[in-house]
Design a protein around this motif. Structure first.
Motif, PDB file in Angstrom:
ATOM      1  N   ALA A 366       0.836  -1.203   0.000  1.00  0.00           N
ATOM      2  CA  ALA A 366       0.000   0.000   0.000  1.00  0.00           C
ATOM      3  C   ALA A 366       0.871   1.253   0.000  1.00  0.00           C
ATOM      4  N   ALA A 377      -4.376   6.883  -1.171  1.00  0.00           N
ATOM      5  CA  ALA A 377      -5.002   5.559  -1.242  1.00  0.00           C
ATOM      6  C   ALA A 377      -6.483   5.744  -1.534  1.00  0.00           C
ATOM      7  N   THR A 405      -0.897   7.660   5.540  1.00  0.00           N
ATOM      8  CA  THR A 405      -1.497   7.623   4.210  1.00  0.00           C
ATOM      9  C   THR A 405      -2.818   8.385   4.188  1.00  0.00           C
TER      10      THR A 405
END
Length: 429
Positions: A366, A377, A405
């Motif tokens: 990721a 993301a 993130t």
């Protein structure tokens, strides 16, 4: 044909444990070490994992690479069966739900269906089969009606890798008992069967009185050193859910979806569904494209079996000139270690968001290949996964945010199996 990038470095799992993936043959110029990298699982039933570089599951991958590899595989199926032969395609959950759909699209298949481990309320199970080495063994087949599968068209079974062929044979047995047909094709990115496994497949075909062909981008063998399972299971538990220097941001949006258009192959996807599906994807890409800074790198993350729609969204964003990678969450626990030459450099675990599911879920990496790139993301989920467990403090959204993130959650609403069933019952399938 998809361009092959030659490997230069010895994978970490090969150097440390002797686990090796050896190339055998390819009719298209692919090489096993370029298609899969050896990974590890602390699982006494199977301690190794073949991590695909072209599937978009564990490793963030360019959408065009994923689709290109699937197109190559579809072309091999077409060559095997001949031009103009209509087919039914089955993709194996969870890993090959998107790959199978890509192959079906390439072949303009009469129907695509993927097996599922989500037992949908009200759905009728046509058949089921087991996967012996897996941590989640039960596969269910839940088309809107049995008629979608009840024909004598060749059945193409798609998986990311064939290790023994046992899962494919078990599926063929189950489906052949429900709806006999004369020809099957097993298509995979890599075929790692031994001669013993190949002989078992031939014996099963003879027993059933059918023809079973195998096609793959490349074939080879897996070198499993003595003591591998004991050594891997003795490893310390990996460090998961890394914490970043800041907490990522969160934004959410709903993606409209027609109730009578399948968002994937869980309940069957007919060739006649294609035009409406393409229009719905185009609309989703337009909405997302106008909401995301065009200069920002994006990692599109599908939710488990929901692979094909997020892939097509990622491909649409990529075609507009954006920097995009694609991958999905998974049920598969794998060993994570942050060392060069290993494909699973970081990992996250979280509760399954769907109600009634108790086993943990995972997402690996990721992260953009250049870790200095601050990628967004884009997590794409369907409505059954949009629960309080999705947004809980230990859910996938929060564990990603805790790593630093930024997350955008896009929920696909409106894909209704009941409406789909009624629509098909009122028309022709």
């Amino acid at each position: 044909m998809t361009e092959v990038v030659q490997s230069r470095d010895v994978p970490w799992a090969t150097a440390e444990f002797g686990l090796d993936l050896v190339h055998g043959d390819s009719s298209l110029g692919h090489a096993v070490p370029d298609l899969v990298i050896p990974g590890l699982r602390r699982n006494p039933r199977r301690a190794h994992l073949l991590v695909s570089t072209v599937l978009g599951k564990h490793v963030p991958t360019e959408p065009s690479v994923v689709i290109g590899a699937a197109d190559d595989l579809g072309d091999l199926v077409r060559t095997t069966l001949g031009e103009g032969v209509d087919v039914v395609v089955l993709g194996f959950a969870e890993t090959a739900t998107g790959l199978g759909h890509c192959v079906a699209a390439r072949l303009r298949a009469h129907c695509y269906l993927h097996s599922t481990r989500r037992d949908v309320p009200g759905a009728t199970t046509l058949a089921g089969f087991e996967e012996g080495h897996s941590h989640a063994t039960s596969h269910l087949m839940q088309p809107t009606s049995a008629e979608l599968f009840e024909n004598d068209l060749p059945l193409v079974l798609v998986d990311d890798e064939i290790s023994t062929g046992a899962t494919a044979i078990d599926a063929i047995r189950a489906l052949h008992g429900q709806c006999p047909r004369s020809r099957y094709v097993v298509a995979s990115l890599v075929d790692m069967r031994t001669e013993e496994h190949r002989a078992a497949s031939e014996a099963a075909a003879t027993e059933l009185g059918v023809r079973i062909d195998y096609v793959s981008l490349a074939s080879g063998s897996t070198v499993l050193p003595d003591g591998l399972t004991e050594r891997v299971t003795a490893l310390d538990a990996p460090d998961l859910n890394p914490i970043g220097h800041r907490r990522g941001t969160l934004s959410r949006m709903d993606l409209p979806w027609p109730a009578q258009v399948p968002d994937g192959g869980r309940h069957g996807f007919l060739d006649g569904d294609t035009a409406a599906f393409e229009s719905a994807v185009e609309a989703a890409v337009s909405i997302l494209g106008s909401s995301i800074d065009a200069s920002r790198a994006v990692i599109v993350i599908g939710h488990e079996e929901l692979m094909y729609l997020p892939l097509r969204i990622a491909a649409g964003l990529e075609s507009s000139g954006r920097a995009v990678r694609y991958q999905t969450t998974t049920r598969s626990p794998a060993y994570v270690v942050d060392v060069p030459g290993y494909p699973l450099r970081r990992g996250f675990t979280f509760p399954a968001p769907e109600l009634g599911e108790n086993e943990p879920r995972y997402v690996y990496n990721a992260q953009w290949p250049d870790a200095a790139v601050d990628a967004l993301a884009l997590l794409v989920v369907d409505e059954p996964a949009d629960t309080d467990r999705l947004t809980a403090m230990d859910g996938v959204i929060e564990v990603l945010r805790n790593s630093g993130t930024d997350v955008l959650v896009a929920t696909v609403r409106g894909a209704d199996p009941s409406a789909l069933r009624e629509s098909r019952a009122g028309g022709s399938s």
